[in-house]
Design a protein around this motif. Structure first.
Motif, short mmCIF file in Angstrom:
data_model
loop_
_atom_site.label_atom_id
_atom_site.label_comp_id
_atom_site.label_asym_id
_atom_site.label_seq_id
_atom_site.Cartn_x
_atom_site.Cartn_y
_atom_site.Cartn_z
N ASN A 166 70.78 78.86 53.94
CA ASN A 166 71.04 77.46 54.28
C ASN A 166 70.96 77.23 55.79
N ILE A 167 71.38 78.23 56.59
CA ILE A 167 71.28 78.08 58.04
C ILE A 167 69.85 78.29 58.51
N VAL A 168 69.09 79.17 57.83
CA VAL A 168 67.66 79.31 58.13
C VAL A 168 66.98 77.96 58.00
N GLU A 169 67.26 77.27 56.91
CA GLU A 169 66.65 75.96 56.68
C GLU A 169 67.03 74.97 57.77
N HIS A 170 68.31 75.00 58.19
CA HIS A 170 68.76 74.09 59.24
C HIS A 170 68.08 74.39 60.57
N ILE A 171 67.98 75.68 60.93
CA ILE A 171 67.33 76.06 62.19
C ILE A 171 65.87 75.64 62.17
N GLU A 172 65.18 75.84 61.06
CA GLU A 172 63.79 75.42 60.97
C GLU A 172 63.66 73.91 61.15
N GLU A 173 64.57 73.14 60.57
CA GLU A 173 64.54 71.68 60.74
C GLU A 173 64.77 71.29 62.19
N VAL A 174 65.70 71.99 62.87
CA VAL A 174 65.96 71.71 64.28
C VAL A 174 64.72 71.98 65.13
N LEU A 176 61.59 71.91 64.21
CA LEU A 176 60.61 70.86 63.95
C LEU A 176 61.00 69.57 64.66
N THR A 177 62.28 69.23 64.67
CA THR A 177 62.75 68.04 65.37
C THR A 177 62.48 68.13 66.86
N LEU A 178 62.81 69.29 67.46
CA LEU A 178 62.60 69.47 68.89
C LEU A 178 61.12 69.33 69.26
N ASN A 179 60.26 69.88 68.42
CA ASN A 179 58.83 69.86 68.71
C ASN A 179 58.20 68.51 68.40
N ARG A 180 58.40 68.00 67.21
CA ARG A 180 57.67 66.81 66.77
C ARG A 180 58.29 65.51 67.27
N ASP A 181 59.61 65.46 67.37
CA ASP A 181 60.27 64.22 67.79
C ASP A 181 60.55 64.19 69.28
N GLN A 182 60.80 65.36 69.88
CA GLN A 182 61.15 65.39 71.30
C GLN A 182 60.05 65.99 72.17
N GLY A 183 58.98 66.49 71.55
CA GLY A 183 57.83 66.97 72.31
C GLY A 183 58.03 68.28 73.02
N MET A 184 59.01 69.07 72.60
CA MET A 184 59.25 70.35 73.26
C MET A 184 58.18 71.38 72.89
N THR A 185 57.72 72.12 73.87
CA THR A 185 56.78 73.21 73.65
C THR A 185 57.55 74.42 73.14
#
Length: 231
Positions: A166-174, A176-185
């Motif tokens: 469940n935490i693996v899934e949460h980290i993966e979502e984070v 994706l959020t950092l990259n796709r929504d916030q543009g982090m490399t």
């Protein structure tokens, strides 16, 4: 954003990386794949300045990093979550997070509340020692601490290894959020090919201390995975 050109890295006199070259564009998500022991962690350590010796060029935003100490590279915009997480077990969650603010030259010394929106559990455990957290909670703490440095590029070395699903899934979502929504490399060392395909724009496969293959994630074929990752 991040460019390596003909990088060799050494433990003492033993060469661990050989002629490694690749580029990561601003806002890109790159996965670094390969079997255990082929140089993936050494690659991360080379970028952040933790090897005995490193030759070639490592550039961040056009600025040469090779030859500069690790703390200077961090202030230049590299965030690093090492394999094993690297949290300080006798420090509280708050104290571990405060360490991240020290690498941000513009920090007021306060913990940015945005890390608690990504990892709410940390706010509940601010006064708990890092060593008393579960492995998954420690990994969330390590990522949050790195985010507080305000990195231009985030380097993560197998952040989901040994963590409950469940935490693996949460980290993966984070991520994706950092990259796709916030543009982090993001540069991610990963064994989960399915997540690499889902999250990445580009990939690098390491083998015997060098780059065996690289390209668009659309070119990450089953044949490449079998040749360079199957045990």
């Amino acid at each position: 954003m991040l460019e390596l050109n003909r990088v060799d890295a050494f433990y003492g006199n033993s060469r661990a990386l050989q002629d490694v070259s690749f580029q990561v564009a601003q806002g890109e998500f790159m996965s670094v794949l390969g079997r255990n022991g082929v140089g993936k962690t050494t690659l991360m350590r080379s970028i952040v300045g933790l090897m005995d010796r490193c030759t070639g060029s490592i550039r961040l935003g056009g600025q040469e990093l090779n030859g500069r100490p690790a703390h200077d590279r961090s202030k230049s915009g590299l965030g690093y979550i090492p394999q094993g997480r690297g949290i300080l077990p006798r420090f509280t969650v708050r104290e571990n997070l405060m360490l991240g603010t020290f690498a941000d030259p513009e920090s007021s010394g306060a913990i940015d509340e945005r890390v608690f929106k990504l990892f709410p559990i940390l706010k509940d455990f601010l006064n708990r020692r890092g060593g008393n957290l579960s492995g998954g909670q420690q990994q969330q703490l390590a990522i949050a601490r790195a985010l507080l440095t305000r990195p231009k590029v985030m380097l993560l070395d197998e952040p989901t290894e040994g963590i409950q699903p469940n935490i693996v899934e949460h980290i993966e979502e984070v991520l994706l959020t950092l990259n796709r929504d916030q543009g982090m490399t993001i540069v991610l060392v990963e064994q989960n090919v399915a997540f690499a395909r889902r999250a990445s724009k580009r990939f690098v496969i390491m083998d015997r201390g060098g780059v065996a293959a690289q390209g668009s994630v659309n070119d990450l074929t089953d044949d490449l995975v079998h040749r360079h990752m199957a045990v």
